[in-house]
Design an enzyme around this catalytic site. Structure first.
Site, PDB file in Angstrom:
ATOM      1  N   ASP A  17       0.830  -1.201   0.000  1.00  0.00           N
ATOM      2  CA  ASP A  17       0.000   0.000   0.000  1.00  0.00           C
ATOM      3  C   ASP A  17       0.868   1.256   0.000  1.00  0.00           C
ATOM      4  O   ASP A  17       1.560   1.535   0.978  1.00  0.00           O
ATOM      5  CB  ASP A  17      -0.893  -0.013   1.250  1.00  0.00           C
ATOM      6  CG  ASP A  17      -1.805   1.200   1.296  1.00  0.00           C
ATOM      7  OD1 ASP A  17      -2.789   1.227   0.538  1.00  0.00           O
ATOM      8  OD2 ASP A  17      -1.525   2.135   2.082  1.00  0.00           O
ATOM      9  N   TYR A  65       3.178   9.567   0.153  1.00  0.00           N
ATOM     10  CA  TYR A  65       4.228   8.855   0.894  1.00  0.00           C
ATOM     11  C   TYR A  65       5.600   9.046   0.249  1.00  0.00           C
ATOM     12  O   TYR A  65       6.619   8.693   0.833  1.00  0.00           O
ATOM     13  CB  TYR A  65       3.953   7.344   0.975  1.00  0.00           C
ATOM     14  CG  TYR A  65       2.656   6.938   1.623  1.00  0.00           C
ATOM     15  CD1 TYR A  65       1.857   7.859   2.276  1.00  0.00           C
ATOM     16  CD2 TYR A  65       2.216   5.617   1.577  1.00  0.00           C
ATOM     17  CE1 TYR A  65       0.661   7.487   2.856  1.00  0.00           C
ATOM     18  CE2 TYR A  65       1.016   5.238   2.163  1.00  0.00           C
ATOM     19  CZ  TYR A  65       0.243   6.185   2.791  1.00  0.00           C
ATOM     20  OH  TYR A  65      -0.940   5.795   3.353  1.00  0.00           O
ATOM     21  N   LYS A 103      -2.450   6.037  -4.103  1.00  0.00           N
ATOM     22  CA  LYS A 103      -3.530   7.002  -3.847  1.00  0.00           C
ATOM     23  C   LYS A 103      -3.203   8.372  -4.429  1.00  0.00           C
ATOM     24  O   LYS A 103      -2.037   8.804  -4.401  1.00  0.00           O
ATOM     25  CB  LYS A 103      -3.767   7.152  -2.339  1.00  0.00           C
ATOM     26  CG  LYS A 103      -3.854   5.828  -1.619  1.00  0.00           C
ATOM     27  CD  LYS A 103      -4.112   5.948  -0.149  1.00  0.00           C
ATOM     28  CE  LYS A 103      -3.808   4.645   0.550  1.00  0.00           C
ATOM     29  NZ  LYS A 103      -2.442   4.524   1.043  1.00  0.00           N
ATOM     30  N   HIS A 108      -7.339   9.719  -1.980  1.00  0.00           N
ATOM     31  CA  HIS A 108      -6.778   9.598  -0.627  1.00  0.00           C
ATOM     32  C   HIS A 108      -7.634  10.275   0.439  1.00  0.00           C
ATOM     33  O   HIS A 108      -7.708   9.844   1.575  1.00  0.00           O
ATOM     34  CB  HIS A 108      -5.378  10.223  -0.609  1.00  0.00           C
ATOM     35  CG  HIS A 108      -4.503   9.701   0.483  1.00  0.00           C
ATOM     36  ND1 HIS A 108      -3.151   9.573   0.348  1.00  0.00           N
ATOM     37  CD2 HIS A 108      -4.761   9.277   1.737  1.00  0.00           C
ATOM     38  CE1 HIS A 108      -2.625   9.083   1.460  1.00  0.00           C
ATOM     39  NE2 HIS A 108      -3.597   8.902   2.326  1.00  0.00           N
TER      40      HIS A 108
HETATM   41  P1  NAP Z   1       0.080   0.934  12.005  1.00  0.00           P
HETATM   42  O1  NAP Z   1       0.277  -0.115  10.989  1.00  0.00           O
HETATM   43  O2  NAP Z   1      -1.108   0.910  12.877  1.00  0.00           O
HETATM   44  O3  NAP Z   1       1.347   0.998  12.968  1.00  0.00           O
HETATM   45  C1  NAP Z   1       2.649   1.161  12.472  1.00  0.00           C
HETATM   46  C2  NAP Z   1       3.533   1.444  13.667  1.00  0.00           C
HETATM   47  O4  NAP Z   1       3.515   0.306  14.530  1.00  0.00           O
HETATM   48  C3  NAP Z   1       4.963   1.663  13.257  1.00  0.00           C
HETATM   49  O5  NAP Z   1       5.458   2.690  14.103  1.00  0.00           O
HETATM   50  C4  NAP Z   1       5.683   0.339  13.549  1.00  0.00           C
HETATM   51  O6  NAP Z   1       7.014   0.602  13.945  1.00  0.00           O
HETATM   52  C5  NAP Z   1       4.847  -0.213  14.707  1.00  0.00           C
HETATM   53  N1  NAP Z   1       4.753  -1.674  14.639  1.00  0.00           N
HETATM   54  C6  NAP Z   1       4.638  -2.443  13.528  1.00  0.00           C
HETATM   55  N2  NAP Z   1       4.567  -3.748  13.861  1.00  0.00           N
HETATM   56  C7  NAP Z   1       4.639  -3.806  15.211  1.00  0.00           C
HETATM   57  C8  NAP Z   1       4.653  -4.879  16.124  1.00  0.00           C
HETATM   58  N3  NAP Z   1       4.566  -6.139  15.712  1.00  0.00           N
HETATM   59  N4  NAP Z   1       4.738  -4.592  17.449  1.00  0.00           N
HETATM   60  C9  NAP Z   1       4.843  -3.305  17.864  1.00  0.00           C
HETATM   61  N5  NAP Z   1       4.837  -2.246  17.033  1.00  0.00           N
HETATM   62  C10 NAP Z   1       4.739  -2.479  15.713  1.00  0.00           C
HETATM   63  O7  NAP Z   1       0.099   2.421  11.408  1.00  0.00           O
HETATM   64  P2  NAP Z   1      -0.024   3.145  10.031  1.00  0.00           P
HETATM   65  O8  NAP Z   1       1.309   3.209   9.367  1.00  0.00           O
HETATM   66  O9  NAP Z   1      -0.755   4.401  10.361  1.00  0.00           O
HETATM   67  O10 NAP Z   1      -1.032   2.284   9.115  1.00  0.00           O
HETATM   68  C11 NAP Z   1      -0.573   1.242   8.268  1.00  0.00           C
HETATM   69  C12 NAP Z   1      -0.617   1.615   6.792  1.00  0.00           C
HETATM   70  O11 NAP Z   1      -1.937   2.008   6.393  1.00  0.00           O
HETATM   71  C13 NAP Z   1       0.234   2.838   6.433  1.00  0.00           C
HETATM   72  O12 NAP Z   1       1.617   2.520   6.393  1.00  0.00           O
HETATM   73  C14 NAP Z   1      -0.381   3.199   5.101  1.00  0.00           C
HETATM   74  O13 NAP Z   1       0.078   2.331   4.083  1.00  0.00           O
HETATM   75  C15 NAP Z   1      -1.865   2.993   5.379  1.00  0.00           C
HETATM   76  N6  NAP Z   1      -2.518   4.239   5.877  1.00  0.00           N
HETATM   77  C16 NAP Z   1      -3.395   4.859   5.039  1.00  0.00           C
HETATM   78  C17 NAP Z   1      -4.018   6.027   5.439  1.00  0.00           C
HETATM   79  C18 NAP Z   1      -4.976   6.722   4.523  1.00  0.00           C
HETATM   80  O14 NAP Z   1      -5.298   7.906   4.731  1.00  0.00           O
HETATM   81  N7  NAP Z   1      -5.479   6.048   3.524  1.00  0.00           N
HETATM   82  C19 NAP Z   1      -3.765   6.595   6.716  1.00  0.00           C
HETATM   83  C20 NAP Z   1      -2.889   5.917   7.567  1.00  0.00           C
HETATM   84  C21 NAP Z   1      -2.291   4.736   7.129  1.00  0.00           C
HETATM   85  P3  NAP Z   1       8.274  -0.097  13.163  1.00  0.00           P
HETATM   86  O15 NAP Z   1       8.225   0.371  11.731  1.00  0.00           O
HETATM   87  O16 NAP Z   1       9.451   0.378  13.919  1.00  0.00           O
HETATM   88  O17 NAP Z   1       8.076  -1.573  13.271  1.00  0.00           O
END
Ligand code: NAP
Length: 557
Positions: free
Chosen positions: A49, A54, A83, A115
């Site tokens: 994704d 990004y 997006k 997005h």
């Molecule tokens: P998330 O996946 O909820 O959390 C990521 C965070 O959690 C990172 O800081 C990561 O750190 C940590 N993490 C990952 N695996 C872990 C584990 N097993 N144990 C403990 N901590 C862990 O947050 P997100 O990045 O907001 O959401 C995921 C994806 O969704 C994004 O990367 C993006 O592709 C998409 N997204 C889309 C939108 C939108 O508007 N459409 C908004 C937000 C996100 P490390 O990297 O150090 O492991």
């Protein structure tokens, strides 16, 4: 993509999409993207994704072209989502989507999303938003018909946006991607998606990492002998909701993929779902722009000129040499700063202008994406004001008080200074200006921190609709060791600098922290994912003792 072994959901286009995808927000730079994608492919991820904002589409495309053959895979074995950037919403949509296609350079994109329902740079209530959404959708429909975007969908839409789209579209959206985790169960949105056969996809399943320490999640994780992250992800996929955990750590990437060899009991599922809206929100769900967009661009104040100014700006005082300015501006753009504060007397206008011209394209930004402030030098106050301001303008390439103001008004009328304001004015100076000006000041920039709350000046600004902006929020660095600030920082598990900056922005006051240290620059930008309690806000404000770290203007007649 071909039906692979990884569990998947059927989209309304007839195509299967893996339930598990790798989130790539904040994975930037070829090495980091390579390491994460390499680990993810090995762990069985077949979906990735990305998004224009990004700034990793090109790296993701390049890395996949290299790694797919190494893993015995082809383009058809993976599912790529990207997006449209909110800045391209509306008439820029076709170009924006074509740019994503070119950046990824993988022939086609499996799923392309709008997005954000709004348009970058426009207030959320802007009447042009619906028209812009429709125009973007029409562009996506065209590219879908040409086979360049295999499926099209939306992200961060509310039920009302979804209904509006469904009623007006030719091709219905295949997917809606939104924040979804036990604290935000999105019941209404899920019903809308079910009703219209739109696939509902989760992002931030781990609450950006915050939810892995939730006590209920920890208890369920102990019960089922799985990690908290696996529990959170399993909770979603067990409901048929695709997830996109992001990690840059190969072990976690591998761990987060182990979701399909265990089941959560009904009791555990219910206990997790019961967290909905309990406890403190993760903070970013109220953001006005996508949470994965730059923090400063998502939080701004409206100036009386009708323009939005970011709540977070980058202070540049004492950044002088071209190398220092360039390094700091690079780190600041990366950390999400979109406003830069200079001044003739900082002797860095030329360096700032050059650094921005060089660095904006690197960050996928244009001149319009940043807000640049500068200030007339005191030596140019009065009859030299026009010359001084033009000098600032030419350096950026981009006080007799009444006379200075008249010069600024003229340059404002010519469109060279988009907004004009004052700095270090006392209440008396402000009243004098307001009474005599043709164009009222948009901003007053003054020293402001818990030890200097500027109550009277803030009232004057409120009375005249002038935006009150803070400088020296960190007390030139001295306040980060104040015992009360340290205690609040400990309570809320943030740095003293974040506490001081948050204290201001939580009152709607824009800030301009300065640092030459890339880690601090990044840290100081993380202000919009936590809230200070009323008690902590009051404790900080109680430090007010009229203490100034900077020059006092009250004696200037
Ligand atoms: P998330 O996946 O909820 O959390 C990521 C965070 O959690 C990172 O800081 C990561 O750190 C940590 N993490 C990952 N695996 C872990 C584990 N097993 N144990 C403990 N901590 C862990 O947050 P997100 O990045 O907001 O959401 C995921 C994806 O969704 C994004 O990367 C993006 O592709 C998409 N997204 C889309 C939108 C939108 O508007 N459409 C908004 C937000 C996100 P490390 O990297 O150090 O492991």
């Amino acid at each position: 993509m071909s039906s692979s072994s990884s569990p998947s959901v059927l989209l309304n286009t007839g195509v299967q999409m893996p339930l598990l995808g790798l989130g790539t927000y904040k994975l930037v730079g070829p090495e980091d993207v390579y390491q994460a994608v390499d680990a993810a492919l090995a762990a069985g991820y077949r979906s990735f994704d990305s998004a224009a904002v990004y700034r990793n589409e090109a790296d993701l495309g390049r890395v996949l072209k290299e790694l797919l053959p190494k893993n015995g895979l082809t383009r058809e074995d993976v599912f790529i989502t990207s997006k449209l950037g909110p800045k391209d919403q509306g008439e820029g949509a076709m170009e924006g989507a074509l740019r994503s296609l070119a950046q990824l350079d993988l022939g086609y994109i499996d799923l392309y999303l709008i997005h954000w329902p709004g348009t970058q740079g426009r207030v959320v209530t802007d009447q042009r938003n619906p028209g812009n959404r429709a125009e973007s959708w029409a562009a996506l429909e065209k590219l879908h018909a040409q086979g360049k975007l295999k499926a099209i969908g939306v992200s961060n839409y509310t039920p009302a946006h979804m209904r509006e789209l469904i009623q007006s579209c030719k091709i219905p959206p295949a997917l809606l991607q939104v924040e979804f985790h036990p604290r935000l169960c999105q019941t209404e949105l899920r019903k809308v998606c079910e009703e219209y056969e739109v696939c509902f996809q989760a992002y931030s399943s781990l609450g950006k990492g915050e939810l892995v320490t939730d006590p209920v999640v920890l208890e369920v994780s102990k019960n089922c002998e799985r990690t908290p992250a696996q529990v959170l992800l399993r909770w979603a996929v067990q409901q048929g909701v695709p997830v996109l955990p992001k990690s840059s750590n190969p072990d976690r990437i591998k761990d987060n993929a182990r979701l399909f060899d265990f089941t959560l009991s009904d009791t555990d599922m219910d206990r997790l779902s019961a967290l909905d809206f309990l406890g403190k929100p993760t903070g970013y769900r109220k953001a006005e722009l996508p949470s994965d967009q730059m923090s400063s661009s998502s939080h701004s104040v409206l100036l009386k000129t009708g323009v939005q100014m970011p709540l977070l700006g980058f202070g540049t005082y004492k950044l002088v040499s071209p190398e220092d300015v360039s390094r700091a501006v690079d780190a600041a753009l990366l950390a999400g700063y979109r406003a830069f504060d200079s001044a003739a007397i900082y002797l860095n206008e030329a360096e700032l202008g050059r650094a921005l011209k060089q660095l904006l394209p690197k960050h996928g930004l244009t001149r319009e994406d940043v807000f640049v402030t500068s200030k007339l030098g005191s030596k140019d106050q009065g009859e030299r004001a026009m010359e001084g301001a033009l000098h600032s303008l030419s350096d950026l390439d981009m006080g007799n008080r009444a006379e200075s103001w008249a010069a600024l008004e003229e340059l404002h009328a010519q469109g060279k200074l988009k907004a004009i304001g004052v700095s270090n004015y006392t209440p008396a100076h402000m009243r004098e200006l307001i009474q005599s000006c043709k164009i009222p000041p948009a901003v007053l920039q003054v020293e402001f921190h818990p030890k200097f709350c500027q109550t009277e000046l803030r009232k004057v600004c409120e009375e005249y609709g002038v935006c009150f902006q803070a400088y020296s929020s960190l007390g030139k660095g001295d306040l980060v060791t104040d015992p009360v600030v340290l205690e609040v920082a400990k309570n809320c598990e943030h740095t003293p600098a974040q506490v001081l900056l948050r204290w201001a922005v939580q009152q709607g006051v824009p800030v301009l922290p300065k640092s030459s240290n890339p880690d601090r620059i990044k840290d100081n930008a993380k202000l919009f994912d936590f809230t200070l309690s009323d008690t902590d806000m009051d404790r900080l404000s109680a430090l007010d003792c009229g203490h100034k770290f900077c020059r006092d203007a009250s004696q200037v007649v």
